[in-house]
Design a protein around this motif. Structure first.
Motif, PDB file in Angstrom:
ATOM      1  N   GLU A 237      17.906   3.906  11.181  1.00 13.27           N
ATOM      2  CA  GLU A 237      19.115   3.438  11.879  1.00 13.27           C
ATOM      3  C   GLU A 237      19.736   4.677  12.504  1.00 13.27           C
ATOM      4  OE1 GLU A 237      20.718   0.295  11.430  1.00 13.27           O
ATOM      5  OE2 GLU A 237      19.478  -0.524   9.808  1.00 13.27           O
ATOM      6  N   ILE A 238      20.102   4.585  13.774  1.00 12.55           N
ATOM      7  CA  ILE A 238      20.701   5.764  14.415  1.00 12.55           C
ATOM      8  C   ILE A 238      22.090   5.437  14.950  1.00 12.55           C
ATOM      9  CG2 ILE A 238      20.474   7.442  16.290  1.00 12.55           C
ATOM     10  CD1 ILE A 238      17.568   7.422  15.914  1.00 12.55           C
ATOM     11  N   GLY A 239      23.040   6.302  14.599  1.00 10.79           N
ATOM     12  CA  GLY A 239      24.396   6.151  15.125  1.00 10.79           C
ATOM     13  C   GLY A 239      24.679   7.333  16.031  1.00 10.79           C
ATOM     14  N   GLU A 240      25.635   7.149  16.944  1.00 14.81           N
ATOM     15  CA  GLU A 240      25.936   8.227  17.890  1.00 14.81           C
ATOM     16  C   GLU A 240      27.417   8.555  17.836  1.00 14.81           C
ATOM     17  OE1 GLU A 240      25.492   7.117  21.938  1.00 14.81           O
ATOM     18  OE2 GLU A 240      25.542   9.160  22.661  1.00 14.81           O
ATOM     19  N   THR A 241      27.751   9.824  17.922  1.00 15.49           N
ATOM     20  CA  THR A 241      29.155  10.218  18.016  1.00 15.49           C
ATOM     21  C   THR A 241      29.237  11.372  19.014  1.00 15.49           C
ATOM     22  OG1 THR A 241      31.067  10.947  16.796  1.00 15.49           O
ATOM     23  CG2 THR A 241      28.979  11.810  16.031  1.00 15.49           C
ATOM     24  N   HIS A 242      30.441  11.665  19.477  1.00 20.54           N
ATOM     25  CA  HIS A 242      30.607  12.776  20.409  1.00 20.54           C
ATOM     26  C   HIS A 242      31.556  13.793  19.814  1.00 20.54           C
ATOM     27  CE1 HIS A 242      28.844   9.888  23.167  1.00 20.54           C
ATOM     28  NE2 HIS A 242      28.505  10.927  23.897  1.00 20.54           N
ATOM     29  N   ILE A 243      31.153  15.033  19.822  1.00 27.06           N
ATOM     30  CA  ILE A 243      32.063  16.091  19.382  1.00 27.06           C
ATOM     31  C   ILE A 243      32.173  17.074  20.532  1.00 27.06           C
ATOM     32  CG2 ILE A 243      32.337  18.032  17.779  1.00 27.06           C
ATOM     33  CD1 ILE A 243      31.437  16.222  15.578  1.00 27.06           C
ATOM     34  N   SER A 244      33.419  17.288  20.973  1.00 27.77           N
ATOM     35  CA  SER A 244      33.709  18.113  22.159  1.00 27.77           C
ATOM     36  C   SER A 244      32.825  17.689  23.331  1.00 27.77           C
ATOM     37  CB  SER A 244      33.468  19.597  21.867  1.00 27.77           C
ATOM     38  OG  SER A 244      34.018  19.977  20.666  1.00 27.77           O
ATOM     39  N   GLY A 245      32.699  16.396  23.542  1.00 27.94           N
ATOM     40  CA  GLY A 245      31.953  15.872  24.683  1.00 27.94           C
ATOM     41  C   GLY A 245      30.446  15.883  24.503  1.00 27.94           C
ATOM     42  N   GLU A 246      29.958  16.504  23.447  1.00 31.18           N
ATOM     43  CA  GLU A 246      28.504  16.584  23.224  1.00 31.18           C
ATOM     44  C   GLU A 246      28.067  15.479  22.263  1.00 31.18           C
ATOM     45  OE1 GLU A 246      25.554  18.579  23.930  1.00 31.18           O
ATOM     46  OE2 GLU A 246      26.830  18.646  25.709  1.00 31.18           O
ATOM     47  N   PRO A 247      27.013  14.741  22.592  1.00 30.04           N
ATOM     48  CA  PRO A 247      26.597  13.692  21.654  1.00 30.04           C
ATOM     49  C   PRO A 247      25.894  14.275  20.420  1.00 30.04           C
ATOM     50  CG  PRO A 247      25.139  13.735  23.552  1.00 30.04           C
ATOM     51  CD  PRO A 247      26.186  14.771  23.794  1.00 30.04           C
ATOM     52  N   LEU A 248      26.128  13.603  19.296  1.00 29.38           N
ATOM     53  CA  LEU A 248      25.415  13.935  18.058  1.00 29.38           C
ATOM     54  C   LEU A 248      24.826  12.629  17.549  1.00 29.38           C
ATOM     55  CD1 LEU A 248      27.633  16.276  15.850  1.00 29.38           C
ATOM     56  CD2 LEU A 248      25.535  16.848  17.057  1.00 29.38           C
ATOM     57  N   PHE A 249      23.611  12.683  17.045  1.00 31.37           N
ATOM     58  CA  PHE A 249      22.962  11.467  16.551  1.00 31.37           C
ATOM     59  C   PHE A 249      22.764  11.578  15.046  1.00 31.37           C
ATOM     60  CE2 PHE A 249      21.504  12.275  20.883  1.00 31.37           C
ATOM     61  CZ  PHE A 249      21.994  11.134  21.492  1.00 31.37           C
ATOM     62  N   THR A 250      23.188  10.514  14.342  1.00 28.66           N
ATOM     63  CA  THR A 250      23.015  10.505  12.890  1.00 28.66           C
ATOM     64  C   THR A 250      21.946   9.485  12.551  1.00 28.66           C
ATOM     65  OG1 THR A 250      25.381  10.754  12.828  1.00 28.66           O
ATOM     66  CG2 THR A 250      24.301  10.374  10.731  1.00 28.66           C
ATOM     67  N   GLY A 251      20.894   9.946  11.939  1.00 26.60           N
ATOM     68  CA  GLY A 251      19.805   9.032  11.564  1.00 26.60           C
ATOM     69  C   GLY A 251      19.845   8.763  10.068  1.00 26.60           C
ATOM     70  N   PHE A 252      19.861   7.498   9.696  1.00 19.05           N
ATOM     71  CA  PHE A 252      19.753   7.104   8.285  1.00 19.05           C
ATOM     72  C   PHE A 252      18.342   6.583   8.070  1.00 19.05           C
ATOM     73  CE2 PHE A 252      24.290   7.000   8.767  1.00 19.05           C
ATOM     74  CZ  PHE A 252      24.719   7.535   7.563  1.00 19.05           C
TER      75      PHE A 252
END
Ligand code: ADP
Length: 510
Positions: A237-252
């Protein structure tokens, strides 16, 4: 300061203007710790209008107790001339007159008198409470993330928009066999076998370009690759977030190895059970089957002995009669062969093998075994198979097992019925499906069976195992179909099965 600004009064005014507008607090403290002067920003922070209103004993009385020592030591070092120039910054916590607490970052500088001796120091300070608060929040978030990474039971991997790993949980370390230290900064492709490994950069690049999501937000069963090269099934499962405009992907990541093994074992057990149930069906058919086989064999014997008698009668033109006897023998032996073939196919224990099959043909083939002995029992069969019903993607033996089961149940249910009508129909149904209906005019479903008709071990028969219908449902559902029973308006029961037609483009008929 500009060179032409030489008048001391101007310089004094200039300094006062600077001091009063400076956002930082500036104070002068003499060697006896007495506050001599303070600028406007300092007075405002303490919460007073004038210097005279500052509480007795300031600045020490304003400084929170645990910081007294820090302040005294720094101050002493400046007054004693131990530190040339300004001190290093240090932190103090102070209380304003209304009790508000401020965290200040301070510096001390010596204030020499005309004779060069140092009797006072200048203290400049700025409020860093908010800044520290923000820092605390970040630290809290970090330690929260760290504790999540250390304890989350599923493996968790965070990557940046280029696929570089930025966090790797303890469970991920255990699952993949890499330590966090060795994998941080590496590309997440390392955790994937081919073909995912080669296509991952392309996926990321396309996502950056188009924003098109293929896996984000939806779970997928894919494969992972351990450090030792083992490839194993995972749920990702992959979630996406943005920190300082840069995307980060969290994979479970959930390891599916055990689940898949259990599924495979279950499937093999289910296969064994289906096979056992087919063997048992054939066992119960044994005498009817022997009878069914006996008929063509007897017929063959009769035709052949008639032929021999014809030959015994000596010369004469008997070609036509002989031809007919032999022709009948051939067709009877083909009939017997067909029964034996179906029987062998039915009792074989093979792998599940789904193919594109003609459903009409499948149902017709199943009748060879399903209707064994029906005629002798006085059963009147009506068969209505629409030749245009198309094809299904199915396992031949499994679907035949369902048909044989339903036909045998129907025949048994009509044992005592005055009217014995068995109907078999295959028709096209809406939504690209095929409907197979098997109707009887038997006893009907007993009320106590209605809710558990398809449950295993539900039977009303003395010698029944109650597995037939539960196996039928398992098979039909594995074929993405449905099965149910309903009362027959003529008395008795109708079982209906719906199967999806095979997609036309896949059509390659077996
Ligand atoms: P078994 O035949 O061993 O009892 P099944 O699962 O095939 O196992 O059937 C379960 C029960 O469902 C049967 O015992 C019977 O009570 C009922 N049943 C099945 N088919 C029919 C039918 N065509 N008419 C009436 N009852 C039926």
């Amino acid at each position: 300061m500009r060179e032409n600004m030489t008048v001391s009064a101007d310089r004094q005014a200039y300094l006062e203007a600077v001091l009063s507008t400076l956002p930082e607090c500036v104070a002068i403290v003499d060697r006896n710790f007495r506050l001599i002067d303070m600028n406007q920003a300092g007075l405002s922070m303490i919460g007073v209008d004038r210097l005279e209103d500052i509480p007795e004993g300031a600045p020490l009385s304003l400084i929170a107790q645990p910081y007294h020592r820090i302040y005294r030591d720094a101050f002493k070092a400046i007054i004693d001339g131990e530190v040339p120039g300004a001190s290093d910054p240090f932190r103090l916590k102070i209380h304003a007159v209304d009790g508000t607490e401020y965290l200040l970052e301070c510096r001390l500088a010596p204030l020499p008198s005309k004779d060069g001796s140092i009797d006072a120091a200048v203290i400049t300070s700025r409020d860093v409470s908010e800044w520290q608060g923000a820092l605390d929040t970040v630290e809290q978030a970090n330690s929260l993330l760290e504790s999540i990474l250390a304890t989350v039971p599923n493996a968790m991997v965070v990557t940046d928009s280029h696929g570089r790993i930025t966090s790797f949980s303890a469970a991920a370390e255990a699952l993949f066999g890499y330590t966090e230290a060795e994998i941080i900064g590496k590309n997440v492709k390392l955790l994937m076998p081919e073909p995912y490994r080669s296509s991952h950069d392309r996926y990321l690049e396309r996502y950056r370009r188009t924003g098109e999501k293929h896996i984000i937000g939806m779970g997928r069963t894919v494969e992972g690759c351990k450090k030792d090269g083992t490839v194993f099934p995972i749920q990702l499962e992959i979630g996406e977030t943005h920190i300082s405009g840069e995307p980060l992907f969290t994979g479970f990541i959930v390891d599916l190895t055990e689940q898949k093994q259990t599924e495979a074992e279950l499937q093999s057990l289910q296969g064994d059970l289906m096979h056992a149930s087919r063997l048992s069906a054939v066992g119960s058919l044994a005498s009817a089957l022997a009878h069914e086989l006996n008929q063509p064999l007897t017929a063959i014997a009769n035709y052949l002995s008639a032929a021999r008698d014809l030959l015994d009668q000596g010369p004469g033109d008997k070609t036509e009669l002989l031809y007919e006897a032999l022709q009948e023998s051939v067709s009877e032996s083909l009939r017997a062969g067909k029964i034996v073939r179906r029987l062998r196919e039915f009792v074989a224990k093979g792998e599940i093998n789904r193919q594109i099959l003609s459903i009409a043909q499948l149902v017709e083939d199943a009748m060879t075994l399903g209707l064994v002995g029906a005629y002798d029992k006085g059963i009147d069969c009506t068969i209505d198979i629409d030749p245009d019903t198309n094809h299904v993607f199915a396992d031949r033996v499994q679907i035949q097992q369902v048909m044989v089961n339903l036909m045998r149940n129907a025949i048994e249910a009509m044992a005592e019925s005055p009217v014995k009508k068995l109907g078999i129909s295959v028709q096209s149904a809406p939504r690209k499906r095929v409907e197979i209906a098997i109707s009887d005019t038997g006893s009907g479903i007993e009320p106590e069976m209605e809710d558990k008709l398809f449950h295993p071990f539900s039977t009303t028969k003395g010698s029944g195992m109650g597995l037939g219908l539960s196996i039928c449902r398992t098979i039909i559902e594995a074929h993405e179909g449905t099965i149910y029973a309903e009362p027959n308006p003529q008395g008795g029961t109708i079982f209906r099965i719906f199967l999806l037609k095979a997609a036309e483009e896949k059509m390659h008929v077996e």
